[in-house]
Design a protein around this motif. Sequence first.
Motif, PDB file in Angstrom:
ATOM      1  N   VAL A 157      -0.037  18.823   0.848  1.00 14.89           N
ATOM      2  CA  VAL A 157      -1.321  18.829   0.140  1.00 14.89           C
ATOM      3  C   VAL A 157      -1.201  18.133  -1.211  1.00 14.89           C
ATOM      4  CG1 VAL A 157      -2.217  20.872   1.320  1.00 14.89           C
ATOM      5  CG2 VAL A 157      -0.988  21.162  -0.828  1.00 14.89           C
ATOM      6  N   ASN A 158      -0.041  18.253  -1.855  1.00 17.42           N
ATOM      7  CA  ASN A 158       0.099  17.604  -3.157  1.00 17.42           C
ATOM      8  C   ASN A 158       0.387  16.111  -3.029  1.00 17.42           C
ATOM      9  OD1 ASN A 158      -0.108  19.624  -5.533  1.00 17.42           O
ATOM     10  ND2 ASN A 158       1.017  20.743  -3.958  1.00 17.42           N
ATOM     11  N   MET A 159       0.977  15.681  -1.923  1.00 22.89           N
ATOM     12  CA  MET A 159       1.077  14.239  -1.660  1.00 22.89           C
ATOM     13  C   MET A 159      -0.309  13.658  -1.407  1.00 22.89           C
ATOM     14  SD  MET A 159       4.549  14.064   0.684  1.00 22.89           S
ATOM     15  CE  MET A 159       4.391  12.323   1.070  1.00 22.89           C
ATOM     16  N   GLU A 160      -1.154  14.413  -0.718  1.00 23.27           N
ATOM     17  CA  GLU A 160      -2.532  13.949  -0.517  1.00 23.27           C
ATOM     18  C   GLU A 160      -3.244  13.792  -1.858  1.00 23.27           C
ATOM     19  OE1 GLU A 160      -6.349  13.158   1.447  1.00 23.27           O
ATOM     20  OE2 GLU A 160      -4.239  12.767   1.828  1.00 23.27           O
ATOM     21  N   ARG A 161      -3.064  14.740  -2.765  1.00 20.82           N
ATOM     22  CA  ARG A 161      -3.677  14.626  -4.092  1.00 20.82           C
ATOM     23  C   ARG A 161      -3.201  13.360  -4.810  1.00 20.82           C
ATOM     24  NH1 ARG A 161      -2.843  20.600  -4.614  1.00 20.82           N
ATOM     25  NH2 ARG A 161      -4.933  21.523  -4.481  1.00 20.82           N
ATOM     26  N   LEU A 162      -1.926  13.047  -4.638  1.00 22.20           N
ATOM     27  CA  LEU A 162      -1.387  11.856  -5.299  1.00 22.20           C
ATOM     28  C   LEU A 162      -1.909  10.569  -4.686  1.00 22.20           C
ATOM     29  CD1 LEU A 162       2.283  13.066  -5.850  1.00 22.20           C
ATOM     30  CD2 LEU A 162       0.646  12.470  -7.647  1.00 22.20           C
ATOM     31  N   ARG A 163      -2.405  10.648  -3.458  1.00 20.05           N
ATOM     32  CA  ARG A 163      -3.006   9.450  -2.838  1.00 20.05           C
ATOM     33  C   ARG A 163      -4.441   9.219  -3.322  1.00 20.05           C
ATOM     34  NH1 ARG A 163       0.212  11.176   1.924  1.00 20.05           N
ATOM     35  NH2 ARG A 163      -1.494  12.524   2.599  1.00 20.05           N
ATOM     36  N   TRP A 164      -5.073  10.241  -3.858  1.00 17.70           N
ATOM     37  CA  TRP A 164      -6.439  10.061  -4.364  1.00 17.70           C
ATOM     38  C   TRP A 164      -6.424   9.140  -5.573  1.00 17.70           C
ATOM     39  CZ3 TRP A 164      -7.620  16.011  -4.358  1.00 17.70           C
ATOM     40  CH2 TRP A 164      -7.851  16.432  -3.039  1.00 17.70           C
ATOM     41  N   ARG A 165      -7.412   8.261  -5.613  1.00 21.27           N
ATOM     42  CA  ARG A 165      -7.494   7.327  -6.750  1.00 21.27           C
ATOM     43  C   ARG A 165      -8.297   7.958  -7.891  1.00 21.27           C
ATOM     44  NH1 ARG A 165      -7.604   0.959  -5.312  1.00 21.27           N
ATOM     45  NH2 ARG A 165      -5.804   0.934  -3.941  1.00 21.27           N
ATOM     46  N   ASN A 166      -7.648   8.895  -8.561  1.00 22.93           N
ATOM     47  CA  ASN A 166      -8.308   9.570  -9.682  1.00 22.93           C
ATOM     48  C   ASN A 166      -7.342   9.761 -10.847  1.00 22.93           C
ATOM     49  OD1 ASN A 166      -6.566  11.522  -8.741  1.00 22.93           O
ATOM     50  ND2 ASN A 166      -8.117  13.064  -8.303  1.00 22.93           N
ATOM     51  N   ILE A 224       0.809  -1.220   0.000  1.00 21.17           N
ATOM     52  CA  ILE A 224       0.000   0.000   0.000  1.00 21.17           C
ATOM     53  C   ILE A 224       0.843   1.271   0.000  1.00 21.17           C
ATOM     54  CG2 ILE A 224      -1.942  -1.138   1.141  1.00 21.17           C
ATOM     55  CD1 ILE A 224      -1.110   0.171   3.741  1.00 21.17           C
ATOM     56  N   GLN A 225       2.155   1.150   0.123  1.00 21.15           N
ATOM     57  CA  GLN A 225       3.023   2.319  -0.024  1.00 21.15           C
ATOM     58  C   GLN A 225       2.862   2.860  -1.444  1.00 21.15           C
ATOM     59  OE1 GLN A 225       5.583   4.367   1.384  1.00 21.15           O
ATOM     60  NE2 GLN A 225       5.738   5.285  -0.646  1.00 21.15           N
ATOM     61  N   PRO A 226       2.443   4.124  -1.616  1.00 20.76           N
ATOM     62  CA  PRO A 226       2.299   4.667  -2.972  1.00 20.76           C
ATOM     63  C   PRO A 226       3.614   4.557  -3.741  1.00 20.76           C
ATOM     64  CG  PRO A 226       1.250   6.117  -1.367  1.00 20.76           C
ATOM     65  CD  PRO A 226       2.006   5.084  -0.582  1.00 20.76           C
ATOM     66  N   LYS A 227       3.516   4.096  -4.967  1.00 23.69           N
ATOM     67  CA  LYS A 227       4.718   3.861  -5.772  1.00 23.69           C
ATOM     68  C   LYS A 227       4.820   4.811  -6.959  1.00 23.69           C
ATOM     69  CE  LYS A 227       4.925  -0.956  -4.300  1.00 23.69           C
ATOM     70  NZ  LYS A 227       3.877  -0.769  -3.272  1.00 23.69           N
TER      71      LYS A 227
END
Length: 523
Positions: A244-253, A210-213
């Motif tokens: 805030v931009n790391m949070e955006r990268l966690r969104w599944r979009n 689950i670590q974002p890659k």
Amino acid sequence: MKHTSTIKNPIPVLVICLLFAAALVTQSCTKKKRTELGEELFKKSQNKVLKDADPDSLAIVFKEMLQTEKGKMTQPQIITSFYEQNNYDPVFVMDHIFNGDVDLIANYFEKAGQHGLDPKMFKADQIKQLVAKFKDKTAIKTLKEGYHDIALLEILTANSLVNYSNALQYGMISPRKIYQRYFMATKRPDSVSMFATLRASNLKALLDSIQPKNPQYLMLQKALIAGGTAQGMSKEETQRYLAVNMERLRWRNKPYEPKYVIVNIPDYRLDVMENGQSTLNMKVIVGEGRNTDNSISLKEYNESYKIDRPFSRETPQLNSQIYAAQVNPVWNIPQSIASKEIMVEADKDPYYLENKGIDVYKNGKKVEDPETIDWLSAKPGDYEFKQRPGDQNSLGKIKFLFNNNSSVYLHDTPARNKFNESMRALSHGCVRVGDPLALAKNLFGETASYDTIAKDMAEPKPSPTTLDLPKKVPVYLTYVTCWVDANGTLQYRPDVYGLDVVLYGHLKKFLADSDTLAGLAAL
């Protein structure tokens, strides 16, 4: 001789078979009670008090604890349902504590600051303290205390694991809940994903998976841990940009197609991406925002910023599919623009409409002498306005169509000089593209349709020509203010719509404090 069957009505038999099969599936999916619970606990802990533990007595305490701890759980229904289905079996305590797995996940929780998140959310200290208590063969004095601590450790571990998994896979915040003009397909955690987390047998494999890659995420993560300061920003503002931009990268979009068109609103740029590479890029002009002068920022955050107040002309965040191009388009002028701009100008100059190539309609019929209308007394909605194809047309020579509920599209513009400006949030909401012919060639390829587009754009016709794309191309209108470019350099852009401050307002309660981040930089 007629064939006769011994089964007069096969339907009830079928139903019985299906019910029997369902019962077998349910039974196989529901874990059996640990009849030797006490022996297992004693063997693993060497605490004689726990030797008399039995699953039925534990279940009673577990049920009570699930109710008393309900308010502290983020997903109480999911967690309660999971244990109901599994006969209140303490899987984390029994299957993971004594082989080090719970210590392992607590270590992951402690490092949540590497994602900009507050490790305290995941209760690592409490989990470790309870684990240590079970490993101390004299720490638990009574069976009642043992039941209580088993249930508490189980609930803490399950809740924190679900929270951590959801945070890294889907983000802490749902963008749809905080942004008014957000229309991107964004997957959020559901019961299926959370049950899968709770049922994971290999916790290390789960936590690693689950670590974002995403390479962008890893580079922003590295920058956050390094604790640097961007030029012209404070260290704290830099960290907020990254968070805030790391949070955006966690969104599944995120786009997943091999080819797509993507517009980054704060960067005023369009890219055509093919197999992970930009094969075409150009400047764009986007909708006007509420923060074009950067008067609100992450530098000095005000609590009122968390309320999204989109300007009426902002380009929305959305995803769709480009399905056609229209050459020499007619501009059906939106009522808001008509009443606030067109009718005002027509009142000042009776020849304004003709000079701009704008036709006026009333009840669907063209008005032949619009210069005689008293625009000062006319009401919004009394008339419709359409701008004819031509050099004056605000859509330019071509527009690219994709379905959306905001009536926006990509289009050409006669105001080419505006592309030389650094702040290009200037439109009514649609995206004006810097090189529309190049975009058409990329989308249509070397085809007869492209030849028609090039010819008709060079020789304007009095009526539009619509050409369907042979294959629809996905389009994403996005909002990213910090990323790493192809040279490995961190890029920052002003928060032209104030969407960073809105996101930060909702996210900040989940973020690591300055001391935690400073500790990461010191590692």
